[in-house]
Design an enzyme around this catalytic site. Sequence first.
Site, PDB file in Angstrom:
ATOM      1  CB  CYS A 143      -0.576  -0.448   1.099  1.00  0.00           C
ATOM      2  SG  CYS A 143      -2.191  -1.059   1.175  1.00  0.00           S
ATOM      3  CG  HIS A 148      -6.907   1.464  -0.420  1.00  0.00           C
ATOM      4  ND1 HIS A 148      -5.538   1.935  -0.987  1.00  0.00           N
ATOM      5  CD2 HIS A 148      -6.406   0.909   0.375  1.00  0.00           C
ATOM      6  CE1 HIS A 148      -4.266   1.396  -0.118  1.00  0.00           C
ATOM      7  NE2 HIS A 148      -5.071   0.607   1.120  1.00  0.00           N
TER       8      HIS A 148
END
Length: 374
Positions: free
Chosen positions: A92, A326
Site C-alpha cells: 500500500c 483504495h
Amino acid sequence: MPSDRNPVIIAARRTPIGTRGRALAGLDVGQLGAAVVRAALADAASVTGAPVAVADVLLGNCMGPGGNPGRIAALAAGLGPDVPGGTVDRQCGSGLAAVLDAAAAIRAGDERMRVAGGVESPSTAPVRMTGGAAYDRAAFTPPGFPDPGMTRAAEDLAAHDDMPRSRQDAHAARSHARAGAALAAGRFGAELVPLAGLRHDDAIGGAEPLLRRLPALFPGGTVTAGTSTRIGDGAAAVVVAPAGTGPGLAVRAALVVGCDPALPGIGAAPAIRSALHAAGATIADVDAFEIVEAFAAQSLAVLDRVGVDEEDPRVCADGGALALGHPWGASGAVAVVRLFSRLVRAHRPAGTLGVAAASVGGGLGIAMVVEVVR
C-alpha cells in the site's frame, strides 16, 4: 539536504478511483498508468515551457499482472522505447515509494526529470495460484512471524487500542462528508483525468446513520464494511524535477520504517515522526496531512500516536481513502496528488509544509515531508 537542492514535484495528476468491478474495470494497469503519465507530463510542459525529457517512469503496483507496469505505461503513454520504466512494490506504500525513489535519484546527482506514481487495477488483476489453489495475496512475512490479513489486522488494532465502534463510524462519516463537500465545490477537478466516463471517485457518499447500521465483519468486533475502504481501480503520477525547475512541492525528507507485523496499521506513525525529525520540523509545523485511510481504526490509531486530533482540519481535509477508495499500489501517490492540490493549486505560500504517509502490510510505514516552493 539544503532546501535549495531538494527535488521538486512540478505536476501531479490522478484518475478518479473506481470501485472494483465498476466504471474502470475494462482498463488494465498499462492504460490507467499511461493516462496519468501523459496528463502529468502535459502539465509539466506548461510549467517548463517545453516538452519534458523523461529519464525514467517509476510506478508502484502490488497486485497486477507483472511484466513491469512502469515500462508498459511509459510505452503506452507514447514516450518512446528509449525511456525506461520500473515498478516498485511496497504494497500500500508502493506509489509513495516510487516518488521517493525518483526524488532520491535526482538528489544523488542525476538531475533529469522523472515521472513517478502508482497504478492498480484489482478488476483486471490475475488470479494467483500455488499448489493448484488460488489465493488472495502473497505472504507479507516468512514463517514464524505474524501475517494477519489487513481486515483482521484492523480489527486487532481496534481491540489493542480499545477503540469503540462509534469512533470508527464517526471517522468514516467525516471522511465521506469532507469528500462530498470537496466534490461539490470542485476541488478535485484540476487533478483528475476522467476515464471511461468516470469523472469523479465513485465511492463518496457514506452517511453516519447508514454506517451505524452495518454489521461487524467479525463476531463481537467493531470493524465494518463502512469503516473499511473500498478496493478501487486507479492511478496517479507526478513529475519530479531538480530544484529550481519551477513552483511545486520540494521533497524535504522521506523515510521508510519497519514496525510490528502483527499491527501493521500503525506503521505510518513512526514514519511520520522520523520524516519530520529528518526535515527539522514538528507536527505543529505541518499545514496538510494526507494519510492513507485503509480503515478507520488504522487511521485513528496513527493519529493518536502522532498526537493529532481526529477532527483536525489539516488531516485529509477533502476526505481520504475511506471515501475516495483504495487502489493499493496507487494510494500513496494519490496522497501526493492531493497534497499538490491542497497546497500548490490552492496557492498556499512558499514554505508551507505537507506530509504524505501510509501504513503498509507486513509491518512498514512510509512518509514524505514536502514544502511549497514558488
